[in-house]
Design a protein around this motif. Structure first.
Motif, PDB file in Angstrom:
ATOM      1  N   TRP A 104     -50.402 -64.317  14.954  1.00 26.37           N
ATOM      2  CA  TRP A 104     -51.352 -63.697  14.204  1.00 26.37           C
ATOM      3  C   TRP A 104     -51.513 -63.182  13.130  1.00 26.37           C
ATOM      4  O   TRP A 104     -50.214 -62.439  12.746  1.00 26.37           O
ATOM      5  CB  TRP A 104     -52.079 -62.922  15.305  1.00 26.37           C
ATOM      6  N   THR A 112     -51.625 -60.602   9.976  1.00 24.28           N
ATOM      7  CA  THR A 112     -51.621 -59.014  10.110  1.00 24.28           C
ATOM      8  C   THR A 112     -53.060 -58.781  10.064  1.00 24.28           C
ATOM      9  O   THR A 112     -53.726 -57.773  10.693  1.00 24.28           O
ATOM     10  CB  THR A 112     -51.070 -58.306   8.783  1.00 24.28           C
ATOM     11  N   LYS A 113     -53.929 -59.380   8.874  1.00 22.63           N
ATOM     12  CA  LYS A 113     -55.271 -59.098   8.810  1.00 22.63           C
ATOM     13  C   LYS A 113     -55.953 -59.226  10.257  1.00 22.63           C
ATOM     14  O   LYS A 113     -56.959 -58.261  10.430  1.00 22.63           O
ATOM     15  CB  LYS A 113     -55.953 -59.909   7.673  1.00 22.63           C
ATOM     16  N   GLN A 114     -55.811 -60.174  10.978  1.00 25.94           N
ATOM     17  CA  GLN A 114     -56.567 -60.415  11.945  1.00 25.94           C
ATOM     18  C   GLN A 114     -56.213 -59.322  13.061  1.00 25.94           C
ATOM     19  O   GLN A 114     -56.971 -58.895  13.907  1.00 25.94           O
ATOM     20  CB  GLN A 114     -56.170 -61.764  12.854  1.00 25.94           C
ATOM     21  N   ALA A 155     -57.949 -56.158  12.541  1.00 24.37           N
ATOM     22  CA  ALA A 155     -59.406 -56.269  12.687  1.00 24.37           C
ATOM     23  C   ALA A 155     -59.818 -56.392  14.057  1.00 24.37           C
ATOM     24  O   ALA A 155     -60.655 -55.627  14.483  1.00 24.37           O
ATOM     25  CB  ALA A 155     -59.901 -57.609  12.122  1.00 24.37           C
ATOM     26  N   LYS A 156     -58.630 -56.310  14.972  1.00 22.22           N
ATOM     27  CA  LYS A 156     -58.896 -56.338  16.577  1.00 22.22           C
ATOM     28  C   LYS A 156     -58.118 -55.087  17.016  1.00 22.22           C
ATOM     29  O   LYS A 156     -57.699 -55.007  18.311  1.00 22.22           O
ATOM     30  CB  LYS A 156     -58.310 -57.682  17.070  1.00 22.22           C
TER      31      LYS A 156
END
Length: 113
Positions: free
Chosen positions: A59, A61-63, A66-67
């Motif tokens: 995944w 980092t941004k995702q 976000a989670k």
């Protein structure tokens, strides 16, 4: 209870299966492991989450960021918990030897927690 303690307690599992012990909270009071809204400087969170949940390894980092709240609940539900050896940040410039001495001096409260 301060903001760090509130965040830590929000994600404390009822039963701790595995505890990760870090040195101390970061000097920057806006990038704590259990804060959901960290935009940078949260490599400890990113590395631990990717290590304990191999399905997240690819995944971006941004995702992950976000989670983060969802992932912190997953971390908690899995029985994982991050604690610090000492609850005060080390001042910038603290040497490794000084950190070790401080952590050794405060081992009893860590064991109690």
């Amino acid at each position: 209870m301060n903001r760090i303690e509130e965040a830590r307690e929000r994600y404390r599992p009822e039963y701790i299966k595995l505890i990760f012990i870090a040195e101390a909270p970061p000097c920057s009071r806006n990038r704590f492991f259990y804060f959901e809204d960290v935009a940078k400087g949260d490599s400890l969170f990113l590395h631990i989450i990717r290590a304990v949940f191999p399905d997240l390894d690819g995944w971006p980092t941004k995702q992950l960021r976000a989670k983060k709240e969802e992932l912190l609940f997953r971390f908690m539900d899995s029985g994982y918990f991050l604690e610090h050896s000492v609850h005060e940040s080390f001042p910038k410039g603290t040497t490794s030897k000084q950190k070790e001495q401080e952590m050794r001096a405060k081992q009893a409260p860590l064991v109690e927690r």
